[in-house]
Every structure is written in structure tokens, then in C-alpha cells.
Write a protein that holds these residues in place. Structure first.
Motif, mmCIF file in Angstrom:
data_model
loop_
_atom_site.group_PDB
_atom_site.id
_atom_site.type_symbol
_atom_site.label_atom_id
_atom_site.label_comp_id
_atom_site.label_asym_id
_atom_site.label_seq_id
_atom_site.Cartn_x
_atom_site.Cartn_y
_atom_site.Cartn_z
ATOM 1 N N LEU A 32 0.814 -1.216 0.000
ATOM 2 C CA LEU A 32 0.000 0.000 0.000
ATOM 3 C C LEU A 32 0.852 1.272 0.000
ATOM 4 O O LEU A 32 0.331 2.362 -0.223
ATOM 5 C CB LEU A 32 -0.952 0.005 1.197
ATOM 6 N N ALA A 33 2.152 1.116 0.233
ATOM 7 C CA ALA A 33 3.049 2.267 0.120
ATOM 8 C C ALA A 33 3.294 2.632 -1.342
ATOM 9 O O ALA A 33 3.764 3.720 -1.648
ATOM 10 C CB ALA A 33 4.382 1.962 0.808
ATOM 11 N N TYR A 34 2.933 1.728 -2.254
ATOM 12 C CA TYR A 34 3.190 1.944 -3.672
ATOM 13 C C TYR A 34 1.922 2.090 -4.518
ATOM 14 O O TYR A 34 2.009 2.394 -5.707
ATOM 15 C CB TYR A 34 4.002 0.768 -4.242
ATOM 16 N N ALA A 35 0.741 1.867 -3.917
ATOM 17 C CA ALA A 35 -0.496 1.907 -4.714
ATOM 18 C C ALA A 35 -1.690 2.312 -3.861
ATOM 19 O O ALA A 35 -1.716 2.030 -2.653
ATOM 20 C CB ALA A 35 -0.751 0.543 -5.347
ATOM 21 N N PRO A 36 -2.700 2.974 -4.463
ATOM 22 C CA PRO A 36 -3.941 3.294 -3.748
ATOM 23 C C PRO A 36 -4.654 2.008 -3.334
ATOM 24 O O PRO A 36 -4.539 0.980 -4.020
ATOM 25 C CB PRO A 36 -4.754 4.077 -4.783
ATOM 26 N N PRO A 37 -5.419 2.038 -2.249
ATOM 27 C CA PRO A 37 -5.985 0.810 -1.678
ATOM 28 C C PRO A 37 -6.944 0.033 -2.580
ATOM 29 O O PRO A 37 -6.805 -1.180 -2.722
ATOM 30 C CB PRO A 37 -6.689 1.297 -0.402
ATOM 31 N N LEU A 38 -7.925 0.700 -3.180
ATOM 32 C CA LEU A 38 -8.899 -0.033 -3.985
ATOM 33 C C LEU A 38 -8.279 -0.615 -5.251
ATOM 34 O O LEU A 38 -8.582 -1.752 -5.635
ATOM 35 C CB LEU A 38 -10.086 0.869 -4.351
ATOM 36 N N LEU A 39 -7.407 0.145 -5.888
ATOM 37 C CA LEU A 39 -6.745 -0.371 -7.083
ATOM 38 C C LEU A 39 -5.849 -1.555 -6.732
ATOM 39 O O LEU A 39 -5.806 -2.552 -7.468
ATOM 40 C CB LEU A 39 -5.933 0.728 -7.772
ATOM 41 N N PHE A 40 -5.151 -1.458 -5.611
ATOM 42 C CA PHE A 40 -4.314 -2.581 -5.191
ATOM 43 C C PHE A 40 -5.174 -3.809 -4.892
ATOM 44 O O PHE A 40 -4.856 -4.927 -5.320
ATOM 45 C CB PHE A 40 -3.498 -2.203 -3.958
ATOM 46 N N ALA A 41 -6.279 -3.614 -4.171
ATOM 47 C CA ALA A 41 -7.184 -4.732 -3.870
ATOM 48 C C ALA A 41 -7.737 -5.346 -5.152
ATOM 49 O O ALA A 41 -7.819 -6.570 -5.282
ATOM 50 C CB ALA A 41 -8.324 -4.260 -2.972
ATOM 51 N N GLY A 42 -8.106 -4.498 -6.099
ATOM 52 C CA GLY A 42 -8.654 -4.991 -7.361
ATOM 53 C C GLY A 42 -7.630 -5.741 -8.196
ATOM 54 O O GLY A 42 -7.915 -6.814 -8.736
ATOM 55 N N ILE A 43 -6.421 -5.191 -8.304
ATOM 56 C CA ILE A 43 -5.378 -5.813 -9.127
ATOM 57 C C ILE A 43 -5.015 -7.193 -8.594
ATOM 58 O O ILE A 43 -4.978 -8.180 -9.334
ATOM 59 C CB ILE A 43 -4.116 -4.916 -9.179
ATOM 60 N N ARG A 44 -4.746 -7.281 -7.303
ATOM 61 C CA ARG A 44 -4.311 -8.569 -6.737
ATOM 62 C C ARG A 44 -5.425 -9.609 -6.829
ATOM 63 O O ARG A 44 -5.163 -10.792 -7.102
ATOM 64 C CB ARG A 44 -3.868 -8.387 -5.284
ATOM 65 N N THR A 45 -6.671 -9.175 -6.626
ATOM 66 C CA THR A 45 -7.786 -10.107 -6.683
ATOM 67 C C THR A 45 -8.050 -10.559 -8.116
ATOM 68 O O THR A 45 -8.308 -11.746 -8.376
ATOM 69 C CB THR A 45 -9.056 -9.458 -6.091
ATOM 70 N N LEU A 46 -7.991 -9.625 -9.060
ATOM 71 C CA LEU A 46 -8.242 -9.948 -10.463
ATOM 72 C C LEU A 46 -7.192 -10.913 -11.002
ATOM 73 O O LEU A 46 -7.521 -11.865 -11.729
ATOM 74 C CB LEU A 46 -8.269 -8.663 -11.283
#
Length: 299
Positions: A32-46
Motif C-alpha cells: 500500500l506504500a506503492y499503490a492506492p488501496p482499492l486499485l491494489f485490492a482490485g489488481i491482486r484479486t483480479l
């Protein structure tokens, strides 16, 4: 008592699940130090969902998307969108320790819901064990009780715990109608799409720092925590009692704190030792029947 090969296999799967879901918390904090929370959650899940789709392709006839899409969608909303969404947003309002202790009310809720809707056994020692496990998690997290506490944050943490518990019960109830691998792949992919779209609307892709640490972190979480982790979790839930499997998730905050000590240089405290002892006692009470409790549950 000699363990069967199936029991040994399930123990190894539980160990894998607890470890990878435990290290997920500090790894996510780093990412999360490198990406916004929702986009990070979406990318890893996708990414995790796409990997599972590729794995499930040889049994594509079991997908039956036109018939089963409502089940896939409801499961995705409960287990992925609500769980990760409430979690990501709620952490902005309350300390992480307090938030995680509330989220891990889930095994207690799961034990109660499994008794109510799945017909699983319930007895005094099991109830005591579930409550003891929650107290153990609270002890682990007591260091996070400092700082401002928002009512919205508390509600979002409760919503996260409820959505995880409801999602697990829903999966168990629908398990006879669906292929477990396709169910897991679809809910994660659909949930990942919803989270990514939400992040695209509210956050900026340009704020993601695509360096080696972020990519390696995201891939590890996508493969082991999300893809493999959810498959193992639902496999164990479908093959055993949901309440008993849920009781082992009390160990996840312990692994999380332990890895945080190693990688994030956080300190070992007395709360950690007390929490460990309470959690071990909790798992014993939930999974081992003693005397009269064994007789009552057999009737």
C-alpha cells in the motif's frame, strides 16, 4: 489416536492457509506504500481470479455460467467485494489493531451461523472456545487501541466480519450445486473486476509505483494468498465443519504479528504471549470434545 491420510492432508492445508493469510497483512501494508488501496485490492484479486480460471478451464463444462451466474455474483459480493472493500475503507478510520480484532469476530459468527443454518453441533465448550479465541485476538491487537476511534470504522469492521461469515455460509449452502474450483474462480474474478472498476473511478492509476517490490509483493499475494488461499479455505469448509475450520483462522493475526516483528521490526509484547495461549486454548476447546459435550453432540 492415529491420524488418517485425509486428516494429515487437511492439517497441512490448514497450516498453509494460516501462514499465507497471516503474512498477507504485513505484505499488504508494504504494497500500500506503492499503490492506492482499492486499485491494489482490485489488481491482486483480479490476477488471482484469472489464474484460477486458467486452472479450471479443463473442466469448463462445470462452469454453467448462464445457470449459476446469480450464485457466483452473490458469493463475489459477500466474500470479495464487501469483505475487501469494507476492510480497505475501514482501515482509514480506526487503528489497524482494533480493526483486525473486530474482523476476527468472524470465527465466532461463523460458529453461530453454522449451528443455526448448517445444523453443526453446538455445546458450551465450543461457545467458550470461540469466545476465548476472539479474546485472544483482542489481546494481540490491544496495542492498536490507541488513537482516534470512529464509529464508522467500527461499523465497517463489523460489516467486514459479517460479510466474510455470510459468504462462507452461502458457499457451504450452495456447494452441492456448483463446482468448487469454478465457484472460487468466478467469485474472485467478478469481485476483482468490481473492485478494480471502483478504484478506477475513485483513484488514479498514475499513483501506482510499478517497482520490483510492488510487483513481487502483488504477485505473491495474488498467487498464494488469493488464488490458492481461497481454494484451500473453501475446500476445507466443504469437507469439514465450518465452525471448526473457522476456529483455526484465529491463528492468522498471530502469524501476521510474528511476520511483522521480523519484516517490519515491530516489537514482541506480553499481549502477544497471552494472545497465543488464549488462541491455542480456543482451538482445543472448539475441536476436541470432552466428556459430556461429546455425548451431547453425538445425540
Amino acid at each position: 489416536m492415529k491420524l488418517t491420510s485425509m486428516q494429515k492432508k487437511n492439517i497441512l492445508l490448514l497450516l498453509f492457509l494460516v501462514i499465507v493469510w497471516g503474512v498477507n497483512w504485513p505484505l499488504s501494508k508494504i504494497a500500500l506504500a506503492y499503490a492506492p488501496p482499492l486499485l491494489f485490492a482490485g489488481i491482486r484479486t483480479l490476477i488471482g481470479g484469472v489464474l484460477l480460471i486458467l486452472l479450471a478451464l479443463p473442466r469448463w463444462k462445470s462452469l454453467r455460467f448462464k445457470e449459476l451466474w446469480p450464485i457466483y455474483l452473490v458469493s463475489a459480493i459477500l466474500s470479495i467485494v464487501f469483505y475487501y472493500g469494507f476492510q480497505t475503507i475501514g482501515l482509514q478510520y480506526v487503528p489497524a489493531g482494533l480493526f483486525s480484532s473486530i474482523v476476527f469476530l468472524q470465527p465466532v459468527l461463523l460458529g453461530i451461523f453454522s449451528w443455526m443454518w448448517l445444523g453443526e453441533s453446538m455445546y458450551a465448550l465450543k461457545i467458550a472456545g470461540l469466545l476465548l479465541g476472539f479474546i485472544g485476538v483482542a489481546s494481540l491487537s490491544v496495542g492498536g487501541f490507541t488513537g482516534s476511534i470512529s464509529g464508522w470504522g467500527i461499523l465497517l469492521a463489523l460489516a467486514s466480519a459479517l460479510s466474510w461469515a455470510f459468504g462462507t455460509i452461502y458457499m457451504k449452502l450452495r456447494s452441492a450445486r456448483v463446482d468448487t474450483l469454478w465457484m472460487t474462480a468466478m467469485q474472485i474474478t467478478i469481485g476483482g473486476l468490481i473492485l478494480t472498476l471502483s478504484g478506477s473511478v475513485t483513484e488514479r492509476w498514475g499513483d501506482i509505483l510499478w517497482n520490483g517490490a510492488f510487483i513481487a509483493d502483488t504477485l505473491f499475494i495474488s498467487i498464494f494468498v488469493i488464488a490458492m488461499g481461497w481454494v484451500v479455505y473453501f475446500k476445507l469448509i466443504n469437507e469439514g465443519e465450518a465452525g471448526k475450520v473457522g476456529s483455526f483462522t484465529f491463528l492468522i493475526p498471530l502469524i501476521s504479528i510474528g511476520t511483522s516483528v521480523v519484516f517490519l521490526k515491530e516489537q514482541i509484547t506480553l499481549n502477544l504471549v497471552i494472545g497465543l495461549l488464549l488462541i491455542v486454548c480456543s482451538i482445543v476447546l472448539v475441536n476436541v470434545k470432552f466428556g459430556r459435550s461429546a455425548k451431547l453432540s453425538a445425540n
